[in-house]
Design an enzyme around this catalytic site. Structure first.
Site, short mmCIF file in Angstrom:
data_model
loop_
_atom_site.label_atom_id
_atom_site.label_comp_id
_atom_site.label_asym_id
_atom_site.label_seq_id
_atom_site.Cartn_x
_atom_site.Cartn_y
_atom_site.Cartn_z
CE LYS A 18 -6.50 -12.90 55.35
NZ LYS A 18 -6.71 -13.98 56.33
CB THR A 63 -2.85 -14.66 55.95
OG1 THR A 63 -3.95 -14.98 56.79
CG2 THR A 63 -1.95 -15.88 55.77
CG ASP A 64 -6.18 -10.28 59.92
OD1 ASP A 64 -7.22 -10.45 59.25
OD2 ASP A 64 -6.01 -9.31 60.70
CG PHE A 160 -7.11 -24.86 9.98
CD1 PHE A 160 -5.85 -24.46 10.43
CD2 PHE A 160 -7.52 -26.17 10.25
CE1 PHE A 160 -5.03 -25.33 11.13
CE2 PHE A 160 -6.69 -27.04 10.96
CZ PHE A 160 -5.44 -26.62 11.39
NE ARG A 177 -10.27 -20.64 10.77
CZ ARG A 177 -9.50 -21.35 11.57
NH1 ARG A 177 -9.88 -22.56 11.94
NH2 ARG A 177 -8.36 -20.88 12.03
CD GLN A 220 -2.17 -23.34 15.89
OE1 GLN A 220 -3.09 -22.76 15.27
NE2 GLN A 220 -2.20 -24.62 16.17
CG ASN A 246 -9.93 -22.04 16.85
OD1 ASN A 246 -10.65 -21.08 16.57
ND2 ASN A 246 -9.46 -22.88 15.94
CG HIS A 248 -13.98 -24.93 17.06
ND1 HIS A 248 -12.84 -24.65 16.34
CD2 HIS A 248 -13.60 -25.81 18.02
CE1 HIS A 248 -11.82 -25.33 16.84
NE2 HIS A 248 -12.26 -26.02 17.87
O1 LIG Z 1 -6.47 -22.10 13.76
C1 LIG Z 1 -6.57 -23.32 13.93
N1 LIG Z 1 -5.53 -24.03 14.46
C2 LIG Z 1 -5.58 -25.37 14.67
O2 LIG Z 1 -4.59 -25.99 15.16
C3 LIG Z 1 -6.77 -26.02 14.33
N2 LIG Z 1 -7.17 -27.33 14.43
C4 LIG Z 1 -8.46 -27.38 13.97
O3 LIG Z 1 -9.16 -28.44 13.96
N3 LIG Z 1 -8.88 -26.13 13.59
C5 LIG Z 1 -7.84 -25.28 13.79
N4 LIG Z 1 -7.72 -23.95 13.60
#
Ligand SMILES: O=c1[nH]c(=O)c2[nH]c(=O)[nH]c2[nH]1
Length: 299
Positions: A18, A63-64, A160, A177, A220, A246, A248
């Site tokens: 369940k 499941t009940d 980056f 950024r 990463q 990420n 943006h």
């Molecule tokens: O931290 C980031 N990792 C990426 O792999 C990546 N690729 C991207 O276009 N911007 C970023 N920023």
């Protein structure tokens, strides 16, 4: 009548139960109530061959019944932590029905905070959703804890640069950024002898602190540093996974109306988004791929 074996097919992996039993347990032992709010999924594995191939339900714990057990256990034993609760369910079903040799129990926990430290009035805590999974296989128990939807943002100290460029690359390099993500993470314990609530709070604290304490060269790198810090601080954790968008934030070009914009006003684009996933493991620790099966969205 259904044939048990045929020349053409065999029954492969299966589990059933369940899903999403929403149980709210109030501890009313004193006037200062405690609340645990869990959505629990129970799934059983074992000798279920004839349930499928013959339509013989002699081994089919309904499941009940699984749902009823979830609520009865909440009442009888309380909910000390999501992980502890799931471990109790695993022991119950594998102990009660000899053909049930394992299973998978999962929970999401919604946290509540006290309103003005009130004894019995709460406001839902929206920072993140806690997750837990227990996988039972015979006597073996694997516990995977985690959380999702913890949204964080740093308004500088992220960049980056240094990435490869080809004819399709238009992204400008930046050393300043916004970096923002919704942290989703799961970590696997190497023992069940754990104070799950305390470790949960500390892992969250480490992840949040790591987010703040360095200039990030990429999401990463930041995920790796978070995972490394968790593994180093917690010997009972062998592995941690992240799946993080990420989110943006693009500096908005306001040249059209003659306004300067020195990284102040951004367009928070909700899609597409980068999707960064990583697993950080304790060196030399045994892997446990089967425990991760069914946990979607992590690599
Ligand atoms: O931290 C980031 N990792 C990426 O792999 C990546 N690729 C991207 O276009 N911007 C970023 N920023």
């Amino acid at each position: 009548m259904t044939e048990k074996t045929t020349d053409t097919v065999v029954l492969g992996k299966n589990q059933y139960g369940k899903a999403e039993n929403h149980v709210v347990r109030i501890n009313r032992d004193t006037d200062r109530h405690e609340i645990r709010d869990l959505v629990v999924t129970s799934q059983l594995r074992g000798d279920l061959e004839e349930v499928h191939t013959l339509g013989d339900n002699a081994h089919c714990v309904p499941t009940d019944t699984q749902k009823q057990t979830v609520f009865a256990f909440a009442q009888q034993y309380g909910i000390e932590s999501p992980e502890q609760f799931l471990l109790e369910l695993a022991d119950h079903f594998t102990g009660e029905f000899e053909w049930i040799t394992g299973g998978r129990w999962a929970a999401q926990e919604y946290a509540w905070n006290r309103i003005n430290d009130h004894d019995h009035c709460f406001v839902q805590h929206k920072d993140e959703v806690r997750t837990a999974v227990v996988v039972a296989d015979g006597e073996e128990r694997t516990v995977i804890s985690g959380f999702k939807d913890l949204t964080v943002l740093k308004s500088t100290q992220s960049g980056f640069t240094g990435y490869p460029k080809d004819k399709y690359t238009v992204l400008p390099e930046t050393e300043d950024r916004i970096m923002s993500t919704d942290v989703a993470t799961r970590w696997r314990y190497n023992t069940t002898d754990v104070d799950y609530d305390a470790v949960y709070e500390n892992v969250k604290k480490i992840i949040l602190t790591k987010f703040t304490d360095h200039y990030s060269k990429a999401l990463q790198e930041t995920l790796y540093l978070m995972g490394k810090a968790v593994i180093e601080a917690h010997p009972e954790i062998d592995e941690i996974k992240f799946s993080c968008p990420n989110k943006h934030h693009f500096v908005y070009d306001l040249g059209f109306c003659g306004l300067e914009n020195d990284k102040e006003t951004h367009w928070a684009a909700d899609r597409p988004y980068g999707l960064i996933e990583a697993t950080i493991q304790r060196k030399g620790a045994a892997e446990n791929e089967s425990a991760w099966m069914g946990i979607a969205g992590f690599c």
